[in-house]
Structure formats: structure tokens, C-alpha cells
Design a protein around this motif. Structure first.
Motif, short mmCIF file in Angstrom:
data_model
loop_
_atom_site.label_atom_id
_atom_site.label_comp_id
_atom_site.label_asym_id
_atom_site.label_seq_id
_atom_site.Cartn_x
_atom_site.Cartn_y
_atom_site.Cartn_z
N THR A 139 0.74 -1.28 -0.08
CA THR A 139 0.04 0.14 0.29
C THR A 139 1.00 1.17 0.08
OG1 THR A 139 -0.05 -0.05 2.63
CG2 THR A 139 -1.98 -1.00 1.00
N TRP A 140 0.30 2.28 -0.44
CA TRP A 140 1.21 3.64 -0.60
C TRP A 140 0.26 4.79 -0.16
CZ3 TRP A 140 0.11 8.47 -2.73
CH2 TRP A 140 1.19 9.23 -2.85
N THR A 141 0.52 5.40 0.86
CA THR A 141 0.07 6.85 1.11
C THR A 141 0.92 8.07 1.06
OG1 THR A 141 0.62 6.64 3.70
CG2 THR A 141 -1.58 5.79 2.77
N GLU A 142 0.58 9.01 1.18
CA GLU A 142 1.34 10.17 0.98
C GLU A 142 2.20 10.43 2.08
OE1 GLU A 142 1.20 14.65 -1.19
OE2 GLU A 142 -0.72 14.01 -0.32
N ASP A 143 1.56 10.25 3.15
CA ASP A 143 2.60 10.37 4.67
C ASP A 143 3.40 9.20 4.77
OD1 ASP A 143 0.94 12.57 5.08
OD2 ASP A 143 -0.43 11.50 6.38
N GLU A 144 3.19 7.84 4.40
CA GLU A 144 4.05 7.00 4.78
C GLU A 144 4.82 6.20 3.70
OE1 GLU A 144 4.59 5.85 7.87
OE2 GLU A 144 3.08 7.34 8.69
N GLY A 145 4.22 6.75 2.39
CA GLY A 145 4.99 6.06 1.37
C GLY A 145 4.71 4.63 0.82
N LEU A 146 5.67 3.73 0.46
CA LEU A 146 5.35 2.48 0.04
C LEU A 146 5.62 1.43 1.36
CD1 LEU A 146 4.55 1.20 -2.69
CD2 LEU A 146 6.99 0.59 -3.04
N GLU A 147 4.53 0.42 1.48
CA GLU A 147 4.78 -0.26 2.67
C GLU A 147 4.02 -1.75 2.24
OE1 GLU A 147 3.93 1.53 6.89
OE2 GLU A 147 2.19 2.14 5.46
N TRP A 148 5.11 -2.76 2.40
CA TRP A 148 4.62 -3.94 2.09
C TRP A 148 3.77 -4.45 2.90
CZ3 TRP A 148 4.84 -8.80 4.27
CH2 TRP A 148 4.69 -10.00 3.48
N ARG A 149 2.76 -5.29 2.32
CA ARG A 149 1.63 -5.74 3.47
C ARG A 149 1.50 -7.29 3.18
NH1 ARG A 149 0.15 -2.16 6.74
NH2 ARG A 149 0.00 -0.23 5.73
N THR A 150 1.64 -7.89 1.95
CA THR A 150 1.53 -9.20 2.05
C THR A 150 2.09 -9.84 0.71
OG1 THR A 150 -0.13 -11.35 2.58
CG2 THR A 150 -1.03 -9.33 1.22
N THR A 151 1.88 -11.19 0.47
CA THR A 151 2.08 -11.83 -0.91
C THR A 151 0.89 -12.60 -1.25
OG1 THR A 151 3.38 -13.19 -2.29
CG2 THR A 151 3.19 -13.81 0.09
N THR A 152 0.43 -12.71 -2.40
CA THR A 152 -0.88 -13.50 -3.02
C THR A 152 -0.34 -15.21 -3.08
OG1 THR A 152 -0.08 -13.19 -5.31
CG2 THR A 152 -1.65 -11.49 -4.46
N GLY A 153 0.98 -15.40 -2.80
CA GLY A 153 1.23 -16.67 -3.17
C GLY A 153 2.07 -17.24 -4.23
N ALA A 154 1.79 -16.57 -5.31
CA ALA A 154 2.20 -17.21 -6.65
C ALA A 154 2.11 -15.68 -7.50
CB ALA A 154 1.41 -18.22 -7.30
N TYR A 155 2.97 -16.00 -8.66
CA TYR A 155 3.14 -14.49 -9.48
C TYR A 155 1.88 -14.17 -10.29
CZ TYR A 155 3.81 -17.67 -13.40
OH TYR A 155 3.74 -18.64 -14.33
N PHE A 156 1.29 -15.41 -10.55
CA PHE A 156 0.01 -15.19 -11.61
C PHE A 156 -1.12 -14.82 -10.85
CE2 PHE A 156 0.94 -19.70 -10.20
CZ PHE A 156 -0.32 -20.05 -9.65
N ASN A 157 -1.29 -14.52 -9.30
CA ASN A 157 -2.24 -14.19 -8.82
C ASN A 157 -2.20 -12.80 -8.71
OD1 ASN A 157 -3.49 -16.65 -7.86
ND2 ASN A 157 -2.01 -16.61 -5.93
N THR A 158 -3.41 -12.01 -8.54
CA THR A 158 -3.57 -10.43 -8.61
C THR A 158 -4.44 -10.15 -7.28
OG1 THR A 158 -5.84 -10.70 -9.69
CG2 THR A 158 -3.74 -10.49 -11.11
N VAL A 159 -4.46 -8.88 -7.00
CA VAL A 159 -5.35 -8.10 -6.14
C VAL A 159 -5.82 -7.13 -7.01
CG1 VAL A 159 -4.00 -8.73 -3.95
CG2 VAL A 159 -3.12 -6.70 -5.13
N ASN A 160 -6.93 -6.72 -6.84
CA ASN A 160 -7.68 -5.82 -7.61
C ASN A 160 -8.49 -4.70 -6.76
OD1 ASN A 160 -7.20 -7.26 -10.12
ND2 ASN A 160 -8.18 -8.79 -9.25
N ASP A 161 -8.70 -4.95 -5.66
CA ASP A 161 -9.63 -3.76 -4.92
C ASP A 161 -9.27 -3.66 -3.36
OD1 ASP A 161 -11.36 -1.73 -5.01
OD2 ASP A 161 -12.88 -3.00 -5.22
N ILE A 162 -9.82 -2.52 -3.04
CA ILE A 162 -9.50 -2.09 -1.35
C ILE A 162 -10.68 -1.46 -1.01
CG2 ILE A 162 -8.27 0.07 -1.95
CD1 ILE A 162 -6.32 -0.68 0.50
N SER A 163 -10.91 -1.71 0.38
CA SER A 163 -12.19 -1.30 1.02
C SER A 163 -11.95 0.28 1.07
CB SER A 163 -12.41 -1.92 2.02
OG SER A 163 -11.43 -1.80 3.10
N ALA A 164 -13.10 1.10 1.29
CA ALA A 164 -13.14 2.45 1.49
C ALA A 164 -12.21 2.90 2.38
CB ALA A 164 -14.63 2.97 1.48
N ASP A 165 -12.25 2.19 3.70
CA ASP A 165 -11.31 2.86 4.50
C ASP A 165 -10.08 1.96 4.55
OD1 ASP A 165 -11.48 -0.10 5.24
OD2 ASP A 165 -12.48 0.10 7.38
#
Length: 359
Positions: free
Chosen positions: A79-105
Motif C-alpha cells: 500500500t502507498w500513502t502520501e504520509d508513509e510512502g510504500l509499505e509491504w503488506r503481504t504476498t498472494t502466494g504466486a506470481y500469477f495471482n492478482t489483487v484488484n480492490d481495497i475497501s473504502a477505509d
């Protein structure tokens, strides 16, 4: 101020002219290194422009968190925010998996996880800091498909997910919630269905089905019933507003919008008739005023459209509002925007560097 710039992040509000006091792009230090740059009273009071050497920024939360992915590193999620910059969160477990959305909060991420090449079921899943990945399930007749389901869109509160499920290895739209579980929606067109986007209130989904020759726009209501606009025309829906009354996408060679009770209408292109094609990707701004997308003119560029001014380049729109761009920046497309238009993301280039921009 002292701005911390990680090696993965190129701060482009600075580096674009001599007024800022920073002239070099930070791109040749070890990953994770933080550099202190003193820009006190030197950065002009204009919107900021950021460029990251990462492949995709598919979603922006309402409160300003940008979802960043990197398949080249095995499915890492940031995730990236203007205050904190780039932060690693997790891995999807394989290169072919994707993440596509994030909740409003900004607390729930939707994608898929699992590695079917290692005999692990790959399914749509949600991720939270507290629980990690939770798989959402699959249709009972998914058979032996290597990927059983994939998550594409969340309602604003993160309680309803939508995406692609496989029924005998044919694509179906699905929704998931804790209350209703994993539900396959009506198969429409000639199969090959996918729900790409769900309304913020979780009621209506849009995406595509197989038409006469290729993808064609499709829509599903909360009761599970679906329909296509016109099987004859290629295209798909890319976005829908909060209450499901407005959806946008591409129909034929042009961007279009669909309005409940009115139907669909074509929007403009940046080029003359026949010179370029356009695709509407996102609905943004107060009262859903703006439609953002991509036009193929001059190798591709992001556009913005509204009822009063029509279509123009997003680059020019932002520049008119004080954005300072480096001379070699190109905005090739739009991936997402916050509802108040304070953050917009998309793929682009910075000279010969390919990545994502955040404006």
C-alpha cells in the motif's frame, strides 16, 4: 519538510524544475533505503505527482490508500500513502495471482491466493492485517479448473465481494458476503462471464460476457439476474457508481456511459472520427461528475470527460489546476481514483521507465 523517499518511489513533484531544489530522480539505491531530502519551503503549493517503478496500482481507498502490486516479485502486495510512502503488506502466494480492490477505509484487500502449480487451490480471497488471507470459496461444479475463482471488486464497506468464478471451467459472475456466502449469478450471453466492478452499496455488478465474437458489456442485479446490452457489439463495463445508477466502459470503438432508466450513449474520442478509440474506466468527483479513461491517440493517453467540457487529456486538466509534471512524463491510462478526485492512479512512463503514476 523532510520527505522520506524509498528507492521504489520516485517523488516527481520534485525533480521537475529548479524551483523545487531537487533535480535528480532517486532510482539507483538499494531497495528499502530511505533518503532524507530537505525541501523546506521549496516545494510550491501545487498538487503532487508521484511515479513508482511498479507494474500496477489497481485501486484507491476513499481515505487515500493506494493498492500497489508487483507480480515480478512473486505476487508482493503493497500500500502507498502520501504520509508513509510504500509499505509491504503481504504476498498472494504466486506470481500469477492478482489483487484488484481495497475497501473504502483501506483495511480490506481483495484478490486471490493459492498456488495451483503446487497442488494448492487458488480462490478469490480477502486480506486483512488481523487475519491474513481468507479464501471465499467456489461454485460446486467448478470441477478441476486450476483457478476456481478470482476477486475483482469490493463494496465500499468491504462486506460484499464480486468477481469471476468457474462453472465447469466456464466463467460466471459471483458475489460473496458473510451473510449469503458464495453465490453464482445468472450466465448471460454466450458464457465467459465476469463481474469486474460492484456498486459501492453492493447491489449491482457490471463486467462482461461473451458476445457474438468477443467480450460484450453485461450487468447483474442483486437478485442474481443478468443481461447484456447488445450481443452484436464488443466491449465491457469497467466501473459503476455507488448506487448502481451509472456505469461506464467501452462499446464498439468508443467510451460510453449507461444510466438507469435512460440507457447507454457513446462519449467522445480525443481524435477525429476514425482516428482513435476510447474506453471509460472510472467514475469520479462529486455527484459522479467526471468520467476518466484511456484514448488510443498518439500511442495512448489518459482522458477526462464531463458534461460541460466534453473530453480532454487528463494531463492538460491536471496541469490547468497547478500540477507540475516532469517534461518526460506520460499518463497512458487510468486505473482508479478516490471519490473526491484527490488521488488518481494509472500506468505511465517517465522517459524510458515504465511504472505507475499517482496524482
Amino acid at each position: 519538510m523532510n520527505t522520506r523517499i524509498a528507492a521504489a518511489l520516485l517523488l516527481m513533484a520534485a525533480g521537475c524544475d529548479q524551483e523545487t531544489g531537487i533535480t535528480d530522480i532517486v532510482d539507483d539505491v538499494d531497495p528499502g533505503t530511505e533518503i532524507e531530502v530537505d525541501t523546506e519551503a521549496e516545494i510550491p503549493e501545487v498538487p503532487r505527482f508521484y511515479f513508482l517503478e511498479h507494474p500496477s496500482a489497481p485501486a484507491v481507498s476513499h481515505e487515500g490508500t493506494v493498492l500497489i502490486t508487483n507480480h515480478e516479485t512473486g505476487g508482493d502486495v503493497y500500500t502507498w500513502t502520501e504520509d508513509e510512502g510504500l509499505e509491504w503488506r503481504t504476498t498472494t502466494g504466486a506470481y500469477f495471482n492478482t489483487v484488484n480492490d481495497i475497501s473504502a477505509d483501506g483495511t480490506i484487500i481483495l484478490g486471490e491466493t493459492g498456488d495451483y502449480t503446487q497442488d494448492e487451490v487458488t480462490q478469490a480471497a480477502i486480506w486483512t492485517e488481523a487475519d491474513g488471507w481468507t479464501k471465499l470459496g467456489a461454485l460446486p461444479d467448478t470441477l478441476d479448473c486450476p483457478m476456481q475463482s478470482a476477486g475483482y471488486s469490493l463494496s465500499d464497506d468491504g462486506t460484499v465481494a464480486a468477481g469471476l468464478a468457474f462453472s465447469g471451467c466456464s466463467g460466471r459472475a459471483f458475489s460473496w458476503s458473510e451473510a449469503s456466502g458464495f453465490v453464482g449469478y445468472e450466465a448471460v450471453g454466450d458464457g465467459g462471464n465476469r463481474a469486474s466492478r460492484i456498486a459501492g452499496d453492493g447491489t449491482r455488478m457490471v463486467g462482461f460476457a461473451q458476445g457474438n465474437s468477443t467480450r460484450t458489456p453485461a450487468m447483474w442485479d442483486a437478485d442474481g439476474t443478468g443481461r447484456v446490452l447488445d450481443m452484436r457489439f464488443p466491449g465491457e463495463f469497467y466501473d459503476i457508481n455507488h448506487d448502481g445508477s451509472l456505469a461506464v466502459g467501452r462499446l464498439g470503438q468508443k467510451a460510453f456511459r449507461w444510466r438507469d432508466g435512460i440507457g447507454h450513449e457513446a462519449l467522445d474520442t480525443l481524435g477525429e472520427p476514425g482516428e482513435s478509440t476510447s474506453t471509460a474506466k472510472r467514475i469520479c468527483g462529486a455527484d459522479d461528475r467526471y468520467i476518466l479513461g484511456r484514448d488510443s491517440l498518439a500511442g495512448g493517453q489518459a482522458f477526462i470527460w464531463d458534461e460541460d467540457a466534453g473530453i480532454r487529456t487528463l494531463y492538460g486538466f491536471l496541469e490547468d489546476r497547478g500540477m507540475v509534471f516532469p517534461a518526460n512524463a506520460r499518463l497512458l491510462d487510468v486505473q482508479d481514483c478516490s471519490p473526491d478526485m484527490t488521488l488518481i492512479t494509472g500506468p505511465g512512463t517517465l522517459g524510458e521507465i515504465t511504472g505507475v503514476w499517482i496524482a
